[in-house]
Design an enzyme around this catalytic site. Structure first.
Site: not given
Length: 395
Positions: A202, A247, A252
């Protein structure tokens, strides 16, 4: 590249760690001595190897009359795809008006065709690079038949093998391709040729939360509470699927076209049938005491990271940041941190109740969503969001 990470692969796929930030890497075990200090005298954030995908801000669609740039990938042998696009969810593509029965039959046929589809590089127009990393690059791309805009992550097998990170890519593909949530970046499919692995992802046009944080220094309470709400919703979904991310950090987290937060980089994630693990991973600044101390851990590690993230959003730096690894380690183990005067009492309460040394004492995700400070400051999270994905060719 700077800081920033459904099927089980039918064959062992040579895999990669997405494009991670250029930060100091640490190994699975943190030595008790000789951890070193920042040569510049400034505090450093420490990064374990991870699959960080860093996608800078770009336009959602190619401009009118603009054609994608020629393929910028190095020449390779004829692609030999072995994997296919994941089965799209029903009604993910908008239906045209007409006979409902015929449209339904056509939709079902298209779904079956897509399931059998084997992708190659020739199915995509490759545009400008969105990011570069140690193991490859991310490109803006368009599926030729549907004109669907996406991000194509290209990873080089030789570099993955050399770094011995194939297992992380397999894990990322296995986990991320099964997840369906508006606040989780979709992995539509993957394929590979003789030299490279390609992930069909995406496209998140507004880039990373980390870049936004760098630009603004810190976020206000409304933005912070909204991001924490979206993240808590996404993590609740992950945990319901027995997936621990491990994480969570600004690098991220990507931003969709409407500014909605999307978790990316599942390279350190795990399916947790036992719900308890001992592996060291992730960014040191965000690791909870049980992980840096080598103790058993479960999904509550993500709750700790949520508290660290909330602090960094409001303050502009992680709560345990220090000049040396040893000092950061010590601060985390003792849960030593302070709040600047401008952090409000409600925010302090939420963060303090997430950053508990005893994991069982941390707020649950449901309690985070019901916290008075969250409810008072968070705007309504995106609803009714369904992701679309490229369709297969007509046979």
């Amino acid at each position: 590249m700077d800081r920033c990470k459904e099927n089980c692969v039918s064959r062992p796929v040579k895999t990669t760690v997405p494009f991670g930030p250029k930060r100091v890497l640490v190994t699975e075990q943190i030595p008790s001595q000789n951890l070193g200090s920042a040569s510049s005298g400034q505090a450093q954030r420490v990064l374990c190897p991870s699959n960080s995908q860093r996608v800078p801000s770009q336009a959602q669609k190619l401009g009118a009359g603009q054609k994608p740039a020629p393929k910028q990938l190095p020449a390779a042998s004829v692609p030999r795809p072995v994997s296919r696009l994941n089965n799209p969810q029903k009604n993910e593509q908008p239906a045209a008006s007409g006979n409902d029965s015929e449209k339904e039959q056509a939709s079902l046929q298209k779904t079956e065709d897509t399931k059998k589809r084997q992708w190659t590089l020739e199915d995509f127009d490759i545009g400008r690079p969105l990011g570069k990393g140690k193991f490859g690059n991310v490109y803006l791309a368009r599926e030729r038949q549907s004109k669907f805009i996406l991000a194509l992550k290209v990873l080089f097998k030789t570099q993955l093998e050399k770094a011995n990170v194939e297992h992380q890519l397999r894990r990322e593909v296995e986990i991320q391709s099964h997840l369906r949530h508006p606040n989780i970046l979709r992995l539509y499919g993957y394929f590979h040729d003789a030299t490279r692995v390609y992930l069909i992802l995406e496209y998140a046009p507004l880039g990373t939360v980390y870049r936004e944080l760098q630009k603004l220094s810190k976020f206000d309470e409304q933005r912070t509470a909204t991001y924490i709400t979206e993240l808590a919703n996404a993590l609740s979904y992950c945990h319901s699927k027995r997936v621990i991310h491990r994480d969570i950090k600004p690098e991220n987290l990507l931003l969709g076209s409407n500014g909605e937060l999307k978790i990316a980089d599942f390279g350190w994630s795990v399916h947790a049938p036992s719900s308890r693990r001992t592996t060291m991973c992730g960014t040191l600044d965000y690791l909870p005491p049980e992980m840096i101390e080598g103790r058993m851990h479960d999904e509550k590690v993500d709750l700790w990271s949520l508290g660290v993230l909330c602090y960094e959003f409001l303050v502009g730096m992680p709560p345990f940041e220090a000049h040396t690894y040893q000092e950061t380690y010590r601060r985390i183990s003792r849960v030593e941190f302070t709040f600047p005067d401008f952090v409000t009492e409600g925010a302090r309460d939420l963060i303090s109740r997430l950053l508990k040394h005893n994991a069982s004492q941390r707020l649950t995700l449901a309690e985070v969503l019901e916290h008075p400070w969250i409810k008072a400051n968070s705007s309504k999270p995106p609803t009714g969001h369904t992701s679309k994905e490229p369709t297969s060719k007509s046979s």
